[in-house]
Each structure stands twice: as structure tokens, then as C-alpha cells.
Design an enzyme around this catalytic site. Structure first.
Site, PDB file in Angstrom:
ATOM      1  N   HIS A 124      54.994  30.158  69.409  1.00  0.00           N
ATOM      2  CA  HIS A 124      54.661  31.386  68.679  1.00  0.00           C
ATOM      3  C   HIS A 124      55.499  32.578  69.134  1.00  0.00           C
ATOM      4  O   HIS A 124      55.731  33.501  68.352  1.00  0.00           O
ATOM      5  CB  HIS A 124      53.179  31.726  68.864  1.00  0.00           C
ATOM      6  CG  HIS A 124      52.249  30.611  68.478  1.00  0.00           C
ATOM      7  ND1 HIS A 124      52.141  30.139  67.193  1.00  0.00           N
ATOM      8  CD2 HIS A 124      51.390  29.866  69.225  1.00  0.00           C
ATOM      9  CE1 HIS A 124      51.246  29.157  67.147  1.00  0.00           C
ATOM     10  NE2 HIS A 124      50.781  28.966  68.371  1.00  0.00           N
ATOM     11  N   HIS A 128      57.692  40.133  69.883  1.00  0.00           N
ATOM     12  CA  HIS A 128      57.494  39.861  68.453  1.00  0.00           C
ATOM     13  C   HIS A 128      58.713  40.389  67.705  1.00  0.00           C
ATOM     14  O   HIS A 128      59.248  41.450  68.034  1.00  0.00           O
ATOM     15  CB  HIS A 128      56.223  40.557  67.950  1.00  0.00           C
ATOM     16  CG  HIS A 128      54.966  40.088  68.621  1.00  0.00           C
ATOM     17  ND1 HIS A 128      54.216  39.040  68.145  1.00  0.00           N
ATOM     18  CD2 HIS A 128      54.342  40.539  69.741  1.00  0.00           C
ATOM     19  CE1 HIS A 128      53.173  38.860  68.945  1.00  0.00           C
ATOM     20  NE2 HIS A 128      53.228  39.756  69.927  1.00  0.00           N
ATOM     21  N   HIS A 148      55.165  43.351  74.339  1.00  0.00           N
ATOM     22  CA  HIS A 148      53.807  43.541  74.850  1.00  0.00           C
ATOM     23  C   HIS A 148      53.749  43.112  76.313  1.00  0.00           C
ATOM     24  O   HIS A 148      54.159  41.987  76.638  1.00  0.00           O
ATOM     25  CB  HIS A 148      52.806  42.712  74.040  1.00  0.00           C
ATOM     26  CG  HIS A 148      52.617  43.198  72.641  1.00  0.00           C
ATOM     27  ND1 HIS A 148      52.016  42.430  71.649  1.00  0.00           N
ATOM     28  CD2 HIS A 148      52.947  44.383  72.051  1.00  0.00           C
ATOM     29  CE1 HIS A 148      51.983  43.111  70.525  1.00  0.00           C
ATOM     30  NE2 HIS A 148      52.552  44.300  70.740  1.00  0.00           N
ATOM     31  N   THR A 189      46.921  37.775  68.247  1.00  0.00           N
ATOM     32  CA  THR A 189      46.997  36.351  67.916  1.00  0.00           C
ATOM     33  C   THR A 189      45.634  35.716  68.170  1.00  0.00           C
ATOM     34  O   THR A 189      44.833  36.245  68.951  1.00  0.00           O
ATOM     35  CB  THR A 189      48.062  35.642  68.772  1.00  0.00           C
ATOM     36  OG1 THR A 189      47.725  35.806  70.162  1.00  0.00           O
ATOM     37  CG2 THR A 189      49.455  36.212  68.511  1.00  0.00           C
TER      38      THR A 189
END
Length: 394
Positions: free
Chosen positions: A90, A117, A142, A225
């Protein structure tokens, strides 16, 4: 009967525990069968009213003077132990040592991990999770911490409302390479497939953060998430961090969301969640609107140069106007001087006396001779007068 009731209760608890763990183990994606729109069906917290990310409308934020600058603790004390870089299918995750933390929050928060991301369309096509006034950045970092003052570990803290604190760093692209992010991007090719891990040299985590840690937006939210636990105190920095276009391109094209043994490879792209409704939550700001208008050194330099150029241009215009005024004044004085040097006879020609008529030269000579004759005659007469008087005899 009591035994039967106890047995049924145990069976229900077992089924609930099994269902919960089955949901946690459900493979999810950003798009596809278990995409964002289906997350809440498998992970109930994802349908909560305090979800993240959000769109920060700066005109609707509320200034909180109690929000002090955030202080990284031990970010630069990485020592000789390497970090672990992990592609989890991910995103790419870097596990952080427990001697790192963050100060400036109500409790002591210990660092756990950080991840990224991004999008798929290159610069100016989005990729960040949080947006500011509806505008997204190209990527977002993050840095995740857990409340080590109240809870023993990350697993326990993530289920508590005050259990996590995450720093959000918006990333934009420019021409210059960011050496701090090269500590991650240069090793992405070693974890191209899901579930791959590699050790990388430790580095100063603060090199990834913006310089100004005193201006940020604060709100209560969730993990972005699954399982989307609503346990995060978010701090999204106002200042953006810049990386190069080449660095962003590597981030968007080097990693796969599939394992190495899978025949079909899928690029790991667009791994960001859409913004969620605020639902009456308030986003606080650590700075006022006036202080939020403070400029970077580059912007200040550009403004100073612009002001200087404007001053030079204004001086040139003023000088031109002054010279023009002087020219017309000089021209006016010269005109007056020329007019004053003209004869008054030319100006008042009607009062000029008529010229005397000239006499012919013979007439003048004749007149002169007559005058001489008259003078001589008068003189003779005066001479003969004594001799003409009679003499008296004795």
C-alpha cells in the site's frame, strides 16, 4: 440451562472475535473490489464521523494560542543502527526507533514509523491526502507516533481516542533535488514488490520536515487506511516541502503493489484517500491569518528586488518629468527675452514722428551764400557810421 446459555455466549464471542480478525485481514485496495467506497463494509470505523484526511479551509480555521511549536526529539540521533524500509503493498514504510519522539503535545509521543502517499500523473496532478483550500500537493509524508505516556505499545494506543499523533507534511515539486528524501528514494528499487524489506543507512528524520514547525493545523481524526481508527491527533504543517520532479517520478513508477511471484504486476500509484467530511469538527491553527502570510526567504528576496526595480523606475519617471518641466520653463524664458529685445518703435509704430524732408544740395548752398552776403553788408554799414558824423570847428 445455565450451561447452555454460557456455551451460547462463548460461541457468540468467538464468532465476533473471528469476524473482527477476519475483517482486519481482509485485503483492501484504493481502487477495485475492496476500494475506498467499500472500506466501511469491512472496517466499520471507516464509516465514522471523525475520519481523515480532510480539506483544510483556512478561512474557517480557528486560532488557538495554546498550540506551541512542535519539537522533534531524537530525530537526529540515529546512531549506527540502520532503518528498515518495507513495501507493504500500500505504501513504503520506514520503521523508526523508540528513542525518537515529538514534543509540544499534551502527552509524550514516541515515534513508530513513517510512510508516503503519492499520485500517478506527475507534478500538479495531486497525490497528497490532505488538501488546503481544495488544492492538493504532489505527495504527503506521515510520521506516526503513539502515546507512550498512557499506553504500552502502538497496537494498544491505535485503538484509543488519544492514542496516536501524526505529522502531515505536504510535498510539492520543483527543480532542486531534496537530499533528505534521497535517503529513501535511492533505495526504492530494492523493495519494488510487496512484502520486500531492506536495511538502509540511518539518517536525520528532521531533514524531511519543513523548517517552520510552529505553523500547523490541528484537528482530531483517524488513520487514513483501514481499520481507520479514530485515534489520531493530526498536525498538518502549513509550510510545504519541495522535492525534484525526478524524485517524484521515481516515487510514482518504481514500486509495485503486487508480490514478486505474481504474474501480473501492478504499479503502486494513487495510494491516497479522498478527503472526508468534517462533520462539525473544528480545525485549529497555531498561527493567525496575519502571521500565516509570512513569506519564505525566496519570496522576500523577490519582493525586495521588485520594490527596488519599482523605485528605480519611479525615479526615472520623476527625473523625466522634472527635465520636461525645466525644458518648457527655459523655452518660456527665452521667448520672453526675445520679445523684450524688440524696439519700442516697432511695437508702437503709430507714435513714431514723420521724418523731415530733405533739401536739395544747390538750394542749401544758395541759402548759405545769401546768409553770408547779408552778414557782410551789415558789418560794412556798422563800420561806416562814425566817419559820416559832422565835425565842430572852434
Amino acid at each position: 440451562m445455565d450451561s447452555l446459555g454460557l456455551f451460547i455466549l462463548l460461541m457468540l464471542l468467538c464468532l465476533q472475535w473471528t469476524a473482527a480478525h477476519a475483517a482486519e485481514d481482509t485485503p483492501w485496495t484504493y481502487k477495485g473490489l475492496v476500494g475506498q467506497s467499500e472500506w466501511s463494509q469491512y472496517f466499520p470505523a471507516c464509516g465514522g464521523t471523525s475520519q481523515s484526511p480532510v480539506d483544510v479551509m483556512t478561512t474557517q480555521t480557528k486560532y488557538d494560542p495554546n498550540l506551541i511549536p512542535l519539537t522533534p526529539l531524537g530525530y537526529g540521533q540515529h546512531g549506527n543502527n540502520p532503518f528498515t524500509l518495507h513495501n507493504n503493498g500500500h505504501t513504503v514504510v520506514i520503521e523508526l526507533p523508540d528513542w525518537m519522539g515529538i514534543g509540544g503535545l499534551p502527552w509524550l509521543f514516541t515515534a513508530a514509523q513513517m510512510h508516503l502517499h503519492w499520485g500517478s500523473g506527475g507534478p500538479s496532478h495531486g497525490g497528497s491526502e490532505h488538501t488546503i483550500n481544495g488544492l492538493s500537493a504532489d505527495a504527503e509524508l506521515h510520521v506516526v507516533h503513539y502515546n507512550s505516556e498512557l499506553y504500552p505499545n502502538m497496537s494498544t494506543a491505535m485503538t484509543k481516542r488519544d492514542g496516536l499523533a501524526v505529522l502531515g507534511v505536504l510535498i510539492v515539486t520543483g527543480e532542486e533535488t531534496n537530499p533528505g528524501f534521497n535517503n529513501i528514494i535511492n533505495y526504492l528499487s530494492r523493495v519494488r514488490h510487496a512484502d520486500q524489506k531492506v536495511f538502509i543507512p540511518a539518517f536525520d528524520i528532521q531533514s524531511l520536515l519543513p523548517q517552520d514547525l510552529g505553523r500547523y493545523y490541528r484537528y482530531n481524526g483517524s488513520l487514513t487506511t483501514p481499520p481507520c481508527y479514530q485515534s489520531v491527533i493530526w498536525s498538518v504543517f502549513h509550510e510545504r516541502v519541495q522535492i525534484s520532479k525526478a524524485q517524484l517520478l521515481k516515487m510514482e513508477t518504481l514500486l509495485y503493489s503486487t508480490k514478486s511471484e505474481e504474474p501480473e504486476r501492478m504499479l503502486l500509484q494513487d495510494n491516497y484517500r479522498a478527503t472526508q467530511p468534517l462533520n462539525h469538527r473544528v480545525v485549529f491553527a497555531s498561527f493567525t491569518a496575519e502571521s500565516g502570510k509570512e513569506l519564505s526567504s525566496g519570496e522576500v528576496t523577490a519582493i525586495v528586488i521588485g520594490v527596488m526595480c519599482g523605485c528605480v523606475g519611479l525615479a526615472v519617471i520623476v527625473r523625466f518629468i522634472v527635465k520636461t518641466i525645466r525644458f518648457f520653463k527655459l523655452l518660456h524664458h527665452e521667448t520672453v527675452a526675445v520679445n523684450s529685445s524688440t524696439s519700442s518703435w516697432d511695437v508702437l509704430h503709430n507714435n513714431r514722428p514723420a521724418p523731415m524732408p530733405r533739401m536739395k544740395e544747390p538750394e542749401k548752398a544758395k541759402e548759405k551764400k545769401q546768409d553770408l552776403a547779408l552778414n557782410s553788408t551789415s558789418a560794412g554799414e556798422r563800420k561806416d557810421e562814425p566817419s559820416a558824423s559832422p565835425q565842430t570847428e572852434p
